[in-house]
Design a protein around this motif. Structure first.
Motif, mmCIF file in Angstrom:
data_model
loop_
_atom_site.group_PDB
_atom_site.id
_atom_site.type_symbol
_atom_site.label_atom_id
_atom_site.label_comp_id
_atom_site.label_asym_id
_atom_site.label_seq_id
_atom_site.Cartn_x
_atom_site.Cartn_y
_atom_site.Cartn_z
ATOM 1 N N ASP A 75 2.649 -3.672 16.646
ATOM 2 C CA ASP A 75 1.925 -4.417 15.610
ATOM 3 C C ASP A 75 0.501 -4.747 16.066
ATOM 4 O O ASP A 75 -0.449 -4.667 15.277
ATOM 5 C CB ASP A 75 2.667 -5.716 15.275
ATOM 6 C CG ASP A 75 3.956 -5.475 14.501
ATOM 7 O OD1 ASP A 75 4.132 -4.364 13.965
ATOM 8 O OD2 ASP A 75 4.785 -6.406 14.435
ATOM 9 N N MET A 76 0.339 -5.132 17.339
ATOM 10 C CA MET A 76 -0.988 -5.487 17.843
ATOM 11 C C MET A 76 -1.909 -4.267 17.882
ATOM 12 O O MET A 76 -3.099 -4.364 17.551
ATOM 13 C CB MET A 76 -0.865 -6.110 19.230
ATOM 14 C CG MET A 76 -0.164 -7.470 19.237
ATOM 15 S SD MET A 76 0.127 -8.134 20.890
ATOM 16 C CE MET A 76 -1.529 -8.658 21.337
ATOM 17 N N LEU A 77 -1.377 -3.132 18.268
ATOM 18 C CA LEU A 77 -2.191 -1.918 18.304
ATOM 19 C C LEU A 77 -2.561 -1.467 16.896
ATOM 20 O O LEU A 77 -3.643 -0.915 16.669
ATOM 21 C CB LEU A 77 -1.448 -0.810 19.041
ATOM 22 C CG LEU A 77 -1.266 -1.007 20.551
ATOM 23 C CD1 LEU A 77 -0.357 0.068 21.128
ATOM 24 C CD2 LEU A 77 -2.615 -0.999 21.265
ATOM 25 N N ALA A 78 -1.676 -1.727 15.938
ATOM 26 C CA ALA A 78 -1.940 -1.311 14.557
ATOM 27 C C ALA A 78 -3.085 -2.094 13.933
ATOM 28 O O ALA A 78 -3.832 -1.569 13.095
ATOM 29 C CB ALA A 78 -0.675 -1.463 13.711
ATOM 30 N N THR A 93 6.301 -3.347 8.007
ATOM 31 C CA THR A 93 6.380 -1.896 8.162
ATOM 32 C C THR A 93 5.518 -1.491 9.336
ATOM 33 O O THR A 93 4.305 -1.709 9.337
ATOM 34 C CB THR A 93 5.895 -1.174 6.897
ATOM 35 O OG1 THR A 93 6.685 -1.592 5.781
ATOM 36 C CG2 THR A 93 6.018 0.334 7.061
ATOM 37 N N GLY A 94 6.144 -0.938 10.368
ATOM 38 C CA GLY A 94 5.429 -0.561 11.574
ATOM 39 C C GLY A 94 4.721 0.769 11.436
ATOM 40 O O GLY A 94 4.927 1.523 10.479
ATOM 41 N N SER A 95 3.869 1.071 12.403
ATOM 42 C CA SER A 95 3.154 2.349 12.397
ATOM 43 C C SER A 95 4.095 3.531 12.581
ATOM 44 O O SER A 95 3.714 4.673 12.321
ATOM 45 C CB SER A 95 2.085 2.353 13.498
ATOM 46 O OG SER A 95 2.669 2.111 14.771
ATOM 47 N N THR A 130 10.771 -0.212 8.862
ATOM 48 C CA THR A 130 10.566 -1.528 8.259
ATOM 49 C C THR A 130 11.657 -2.477 8.737
ATOM 50 O O THR A 130 12.829 -2.114 8.769
ATOM 51 C CB THR A 130 10.587 -1.440 6.730
ATOM 52 O OG1 THR A 130 9.536 -0.575 6.302
ATOM 53 C CG2 THR A 130 10.392 -2.806 6.092
ATOM 54 N N GLY A 131 11.270 -3.686 9.092
ATOM 55 C CA GLY A 131 12.240 -4.665 9.555
ATOM 56 C C GLY A 131 11.791 -6.076 9.236
ATOM 57 O O GLY A 131 10.614 -6.335 8.965
ATOM 58 N N SER A 168 -1.693 -5.662 5.287
ATOM 59 C CA SER A 168 -1.039 -4.601 4.521
ATOM 60 C C SER A 168 0.376 -4.317 5.000
ATOM 61 O O SER A 168 1.204 -3.804 4.236
ATOM 62 C CB SER A 168 -1.882 -3.320 4.586
ATOM 63 O OG SER A 168 -2.042 -2.891 5.934
ATOM 64 N N GLN A 169 0.670 -4.635 6.253
ATOM 65 C CA GLN A 169 2.000 -4.319 6.801
ATOM 66 C C GLN A 169 3.059 -5.346 6.414
ATOM 67 O O GLN A 169 4.251 -5.110 6.605
ATOM 68 C CB GLN A 169 1.939 -4.259 8.332
ATOM 69 C CG GLN A 169 0.965 -3.241 8.896
ATOM 70 C CD GLN A 169 -0.442 -3.794 9.055
ATOM 71 O OE1 GLN A 169 -0.755 -4.871 8.547
ATOM 72 N NE2 GLN A 169 -1.294 -3.058 9.744
#
Length: 569
Positions: free
Chosen positions: A62-65, A366-368, A372-373, A403-404
C-alpha cells in the motif's frame, strides 16, 4: 617557502543536509524474511519473494502504491503469532442499568456465546442459561457466581460482586480462533470442508463448487479475498487436501457428494506482534537507518501508543526526530460502528502522545496485485505522506481521492467523532466521488502545537537541518559577545549557517516555511552556559474549513452591487 600554497575552503557551496523527508520504516509480521533485518524496497521489489505474506507485506504494498515515484521504504519483519480473541460483551434484554460484565481467558474454540438470566437475584443467587451457538440451544440453568466459566470455550465471565440481575437480561460475545468457523451457503447435503494449520497471514477464504460430485470428480474455485477474485477452476483432489502454503493452512474436502453452486467461507485472523516484539525488531534498523517515521503494521491499543511515544522521545533525545504511525484493530464480528467508535474514544481518553498518529480507518482495499481485502488503511495514508512536501496535508483534495479504498457503510456518522478525538480518518464530500483523508491528526492534547502531522514534519525537518548547520560552530571562537551576534564573528557565523539551512525550506517550491526568525539574545554567559539560539518557524497555514455566503438580488435594482448601468442614449 616562496611557493604558491593551495587551501580548500569547504562548506561554502550552500549545500544544507539534514532532511530525511519521504523515507519511512514499516514493521510487522510476515511469513518470510529475517526478524529485525531492514529490507530496502522499491517499486520493482519482489515483496512476495522477500517477505512472503502477512500484514507487513500488505502495508508495504500500500505504501509503495501511494508513495510517489521514488519512495524510500525499509521493511522490518518482526516475530508474532496467530491469536484468537474474545469480542466485547454486549448486554441486552431489558431497560435497566446493566452491571459491568467482562470476559477473561484464552479462546479454545469458535463459539457465539449467550448468557441469559433465567431467574432474577443477586450474583450468587440468580440462575442463568448458557448457549454457545448464538442462542439456538441453551443448557440447563446454573447459579451464577462472580466467575462464570463457559465450559470448553476458554472464557470466564466476570460479574461484579453483589450485582442484581433481572430475568431476561443477557450478555453475548464471540470466542474466535485464528481459523474461524467454516460456513456454508447452499445445499446442506454438500459436505462441509475443514481448514487447519498455523496461520501465516489473514485472509477471507471463499470456496465455490463449480461442478458437483465427489473427490476427483467435482470442481471448485478458491478465493482468498472473500470472493472478490477467484482462481482457476480445479478438480477436488483425490485425498481432498488443498494446501494454501502462503497462508499456512490446508483446506480438506471430506468424502461425499458436493452440490454445484454451494459456497463456503472461512476467515483467517492475521498474526499479531506484541509491542515488545515490535520494539525489539526495530532496535537494529533504527540504529542503522535515519527515517522520517515508522509505521507499525497490525492492531495496537493505548498501551502500545504510550510505548511508541516513549521510543519517539528517546529518538528525539538522540537528535533524530522520528514519529510513529499505528493502526487499530478492526471491528469485531458482532460490533457495530457505534460500539467500535466508543471503544476507540475510550482508549484515547487516558493518553496524549504528540509524536504518535493512530489510524482506525479501514475498508475494502484493492492492492496493486489486484487482490481486494478488508483491512486497515494506514499504509495508504503513510504512502501519501511520503509522496508530498512536509508542509502539505495528506487530505488536500487537489491531490485526488484514495482510489484504492472503499469506506464501510455508515462510516460518515462516526468519522467526525473519531477525528475530533485525535484519530486519523477518511471521509466523503458531497459532490465528489471516492474517499479523502481528513485532518492528519496526532494523539497530542488539544493545547499542543503538534496536533497535525504536517506541523510535525515541517518542524522535524527544520530541527534536523538547523542542528547540522549549528554543528559547524562547535568549538568555534564566539567573538566578542558585547558586540552583538551580528558583529561577533563566531556568533554571526552560527546565525548565518542556521539561516542558510532554513532558507532551503523557505525557498523550496512549493514553500515549506513562510519565513523564520533566528535570534541570538545578547548578554549570554557563553563560557559557562553555551549559546542559546531562539528560532521561530513561521508555517504555511492549512485551509481546514471554507464558509461560502450567498445572497441574491435583481439586476439593475438598488441592491445590485455593480451599480445602475447607464443607458446607451
Amino acid at each position: 617557502m616562496g611557493d604558491v600554497l593551495e587551501y580548500l575552503v569547504d562548506g561554502t557551496s550552500g549545500i544544507s543536509p539534514g532532511g530525511v523527508e519521504g523515507s519511512a520504516i514499516v514493521v510487522g509480521v510476515c511469513s518470510k524474511g529475517q526478524v529485525g533485518k531492514g529490507y530496502l524496497l522499491g517499486k520493482s521489489s519482489d515483496l512476495s519473494g522477500l517477505l512472503g505474506v502477512g500484514p507487513l507485506v500488505e502495508r508495504a504494498r500500500d505504501m509503495l502504491a501511494t508513495g510517489g515515484q521514488s519512495p524510500t521504504l525499509i521493511a522490518v519483519p518482526c516475530s508474532g503469532e496467530a491469536k484468537g480473541c474474545f469480542t466485547d460483551v454486549v448486554a441486552s434484554g431489558g431497560n435497566g442499568k446493566y452491571p459491568d460484565v467482562t470476559v477473561s481467558g484464552v479462546p479454545q474454540k469458535n463459539a457465539d456465546i449467550v448468557v441469559k438470566v433465567e431467574s432474577a437475584g443477586q450474583v450468587g443467587m440468580a440462575t442463568v442459561k448458557v448457549s454457545q451457538d448464538g442462542g439456538e440451544k441453551f443448557g440447563s440453568a446454573v447459579t451464577v457466581e462472580q466467575q462464570l466459566v463457559i465450559e470448553g470455550s476458554g472464557a470466564t465471565l466476570l460479574f461484579p460482586e453483589g450485582a442484581q440481575l433481572e430475568a431476561g437480561w443477557q450478555w453475548a460475545f464471540t470466542a474466535r480462533l485464528p481459523i474461524g468457523p467454516v460456513s456454508r451457503v447452499g445445499d446442506e447435503s454438500s459436505p462441509l470442508p475443514t481448514v487447519a494449520g498455523t496461520v501465516l497471514a489473514g485472509a477471507d477464504i471463499a470456496i465455490q463448487i463449480v461442478k458437483g460430485g465427489g473427490r476427483n470428480e467435482g470442481t471448485y474455485q478458491l478465493s482468498t479475498d472473500g470472493g472478490e477474485n477467484y482462481g482457476k477452476t480445479r478438480t477436488i483432489p483425490v485425498d481432498g487436501a488443498v494446501a494454501l502454503a502462503d497462508l499456512g493452512v490446508t483446506v480438506t474436502f471430506p468424502e461425499g457428494e458436493y452440490v454445484g453452486g454451494t459456497t463456503y467461507a472461512c476467515n483467517l485472523l492475521a498474526p499479531e506482534a506484541s509491542i515488545v516484539d515490535v520494539m525489539a525488531a526495530l532496535e537494529g534498523p533504527l540504529a542503522l537507518f535515519d527515517t522520517e517515521f515508522v509505521l507499525v503494521a497490525g492492531p495496537t491499543d493505548s498501551v502500545d501508543w504510550a510505548a511508541m511515544q516513549a521510543r519517539a522521545e528517546e529518538l528525539w533525545n538522540l537528535h533524530r526526530p522520528t514519529y510513529f504511525k499505528a493502526e487499530t484493530r478492526l471491528p469485531h464480528d458482532n460490533e457495530d460502528l457505534n460500539d467500535f467508535a466508543a471503544w476507540l474514544v475510550a482508549e484515547k481518553q487516558d493518553i496524549a502522545a504528540r509524536f504518535v498518529q493512530v489510524c482506525p480507518q479501514y475498508g475494502r482495499i484493492t492492492g496493486s496485485d489486484g487482490v481486494t481485502g478488508r483491512r486497515n488503511a494506514a499504509g495508504l495514508q503513510a504512502g501519501r505522506s511520503m509522496s508530498i512536501p512536509v508542509q502539505r496535508a495528506t487530505g488536500r483534495v487537489r491531490d485526488g481521492n484514495i482510489s484504492q479504498l472503499s469506506l464501510p457503510d455508515g462510516w460518515e456518522a462516526v468519522q467526525p467523532v473519531l477525528e475530533e478525538a485525535g484519530f486519523l480518518t477518511a471521509k466523503k464530500y458531497a459532490g465528489l466521488d471516492g474517499a479523502y483523508w481528513g485532518d492528519s491528526r496526532t494523539l497530542a492534547d488539544d493545547t499542543s502545537d503538534y496536533r497535525y502531522e504536517e506541523v510535525i514534519r515541517t518542524v522535524f525537518k527544520a530541527v534536523r537541518k538547523g542542528r547540522v548547520a549549528a554543528l559547524k560552530s562547535m568549538y568555534d571562537e564566539a567573538g566578542d559577545p558585547t558586540q552583538g551576534a551580528n558583529n561577533a564573528t563566531g556568533l554571526a557565523f552560527l546565525k548565518a549557517n542556521i539561516e542558510a539551512a532554513l532558507d532551503t525550506m523557505k525557498g523550496a517550491n512549493p514553500q515549506e516555511l513562510a519565513d523564520y526568525v533566528v535570534n541570538i539574545p545578547g548578554g549570554q554567559d557563553i563560557v559557562n552556559n553555551g549559546v542559546v539560539v531562539e528560532i521561530t518557524l513561521i508555517g504555511i497555514p492549512i485551509i481546514r474549513e471554507i464558509k461560502l455566503y450567498f445572497s441574491y438580488t435583481y439586476a439593475g435594482g438598488k441592491l445590485d452591487p455593480r451599480g445602475m448601468k447607464q443607458s446607451g442614449s
